[in-house]
Motif scaffolding. Structure first.
Motif, PDB file in Angstrom:
ATOM      1  N   ARG B 118       0.840  -1.201   0.000  1.00 26.51           N
ATOM      2  CA  ARG B 118       0.000   0.000   0.000  1.00 26.51           C
ATOM      3  C   ARG B 118       0.878   1.255   0.000  1.00 26.51           C
ATOM      4  O   ARG B 118       0.613   2.194  -0.739  1.00 26.51           O
ATOM      5  N   HIS B 121       2.316   2.607  -3.185  1.00 27.69           N
ATOM      6  CA  HIS B 121       1.459   3.411  -4.054  1.00 27.69           C
ATOM      7  C   HIS B 121       1.086   4.734  -3.392  1.00 27.69           C
ATOM      8  O   HIS B 121       0.118   5.391  -3.796  1.00 27.69           O
ATOM      9  N   SER B 122       1.834   5.105  -2.383  1.00 26.72           N
ATOM     10  CA  SER B 122       1.539   6.339  -1.654  1.00 26.72           C
ATOM     11  C   SER B 122       1.668   7.566  -2.563  1.00 26.72           C
ATOM     12  O   SER B 122       2.505   7.607  -3.462  1.00 26.72           O
ATOM     13  N   SER B 123       0.822   8.556  -2.282  1.00 24.85           N
ATOM     14  CA  SER B 123       0.929   9.809  -3.025  1.00 24.85           C
ATOM     15  C   SER B 123       2.135  10.623  -2.543  1.00 24.85           C
ATOM     16  O   SER B 123       2.534  11.583  -3.197  1.00 24.85           O
ATOM     17  N   ALA B 128       6.753   6.351  -1.298  1.00 28.47           N
ATOM     18  CA  ALA B 128       6.394   5.366  -2.311  1.00 28.47           C
ATOM     19  C   ALA B 128       7.653   4.727  -2.908  1.00 28.47           C
ATOM     20  O   ALA B 128       7.700   3.519  -3.143  1.00 28.47           O
ATOM     21  N   GLY B 132       8.458   0.803  -2.397  1.00 27.93           N
ATOM     22  CA  GLY B 132       8.529  -0.019  -3.606  1.00 27.93           C
ATOM     23  C   GLY B 132       9.711  -0.979  -3.549  1.00 27.93           C
ATOM     24  O   GLY B 132       9.612  -2.141  -3.962  1.00 27.93           O
ATOM     25  N   PRO B 194      -2.877   4.403   0.577  1.00 20.40           N
ATOM     26  CA  PRO B 194      -4.052   4.081  -0.233  1.00 20.40           C
ATOM     27  C   PRO B 194      -4.793   2.851   0.274  1.00 20.40           C
ATOM     28  O   PRO B 194      -4.160   1.873   0.692  1.00 20.40           O
TER      29      PRO B 194
END
Lengths: 129, 259
Positions: B118, B121-123, B128, B132, B194
């Motif tokens: 999750r 996919h962070s803004s 992120a 990843g 997310p």
């Protein structure tokens, strides 16, 4: 590591009923350090099957240096020569098959210097016109 | 976003601390197995994986430290026990029971995998990017622990019984991993953390049950009660205070020392 280890519960004498070697068999591990480069023999792990061997190999042989790929092969699947009975390297003179005696270096140097002269000539011509 | 709005700072720091504290304490607990795991190969692998937990924790502490103007070391070693946000599951001693150790990692690794997925996919871009990378490594942990669960589930009657009783014992504690940190809804709404479909508990339970079934083990998990308050609010087991005391004793000798 913590002090809990000072009070380690140890199994009672004779409590180990399974044989120490268990059901694991040896697997040979080959690691590749860069894509496209050959895999190099890294060592051995004992495991019950290839999947387990691969898991172990990743942690054993994949963490000391950057590594991009690993193969494991059950040793039982590998066929090898015998030190005592199999001759691999011939003892007779077969030096003719080795690429020795060619004066490649001198020829290469000659070729390079000719190329250099051509470059100089080009520069000279540029300066002229 | 590269810069985090002020109102999201505190909720994100709490979320990051919960992730990093889980990994830090789990890594510390797992490290106790060095030299003691049942077979040599697993000993080395388990130690290597527990080093991952610590290095993941450092990386996440660093992001949190950047947000609060601190350092990873200070966050790891210089907080009061009730400022740690790890779940109770990672705190308890596994009493050198290998089944407990494996099952604890089974619950934690699957949970971390979803959580990092999750965050990947962070803004919030820096987070992120880090998550990843970490989620790819966490997948190795999941594969490894699933492999162990299957082997031991399929081993013999003794190994299956030991695993089953460890799963049964840890299951009620394990759901504490899902306790939300404060302000998590805001992070979800802003895409910093997310949401996923199906939601976290369902996904996690499904992943775990899938592997447990393939291992001939039964797994019963009750969704955590919404009002249950535990590790994510700084409430810890008695074992945690002494664990932390030992873990920080060298740091406390000379907090400003450079290592």
């Amino acid at each position: 590591m913590s002090r809990l280890r000072d009070h380690l519960p140890l199994p009672a004498e004779g409590a180990l009923i399974s044989p120490p070697e268990g059901d694991a068999t040896p697997f040979e591990v080959f690691i590749q350090l860069l894509r496209g480069k050959p895999h190099v023999h890294a060592g051995t792990v004992d495991a019950v099957d290839s999947e387990m061997a691969l898991q172990f190999a990743r942690e054993h042989y994949g963490q000391d240096q950057a590594c991009v790929h690993i193969w494991v092969v059950p040793r039982s699947a590998m066929l090898g020569t015998d030190y005592e009975h199999d001759v691999i390297w011939r003892s007779t003179d077969r030096s003719y098959k080795l690429a020795r005696g060619y004066q490649v270096h001198n020829r290469w140097r000659q070729f390079r210097s000719k190329e250099d002269v051509k470059e100089y000539e080009k520069e000279d011509l540029k300066e002229h016109y | 976003m590269d810069k985090l709005p002020n109102e999201l700072k505190q909720p994100l720091v709490e979320l990051l601390l919960s992730v990093a504290d889980d990994k830090f304490i789990l890594g510390h607990r797992n490290a106790d197995w060095t030299g003691l795991a049942p077979i040599l190969e697993e000993d080395i692998a388990f130690s290597s994986l527990s080093q991952d937990e610590i290095s993941h924790a450092i990386a996440i502490y660093q992001i949190a430290a950047g947000l609060v103007g601190s350092t990873a070391d200070k966050l790891a070693y210089a907080r009061k026990p009730d400022e740690y946000l790890c779940a109770e599951l990672v705190e308890l001693s596994d009493e050198f029971n290998w089944a407990i150790a494996v099952c604890r990692n089974f619950f934690c690794d699957h949970h971390d995998y979803l959580r990092l997925g999750r965050l990947a996919h962070s803004s919030y871009v820096p987070l992120a990017q880090l998550a990843g990378r970490l989620v790819a490594e966490e997948q190795i942990h999941v594969q490894h622990v699933d492999m162990l669960l299957k082997r031991l589930g399929h081993g013999d009657t003794e190994s299956r019984e030991r695993m089953q009783s460890a799963l049964d014992r840890l299951a009620p504690l394990a759901t504490g991993l899902l306790e939300p940190t404060q302000g998590i809804e805001l992070l979800e709404a802003k895409g910093v953390y997310p949401r996923i479909e199906p939601a976290m508990f369902e996904r996690w339970t499904e992943d775990l049950r899938h592997v447990a079934e393939a291992s001939e083990l039964k797994l019963q998990l009750q969704a955590p009660r919404a009002e249950a308050i535990g590790g994510r609010r700084g409430r810890h087991s008695d074992a945690f205070a002494s664990l932390l005391d030992e873990l920080t004793e060298v740091y406390r000798l000379e907090p400003e020392a450079a290592w």
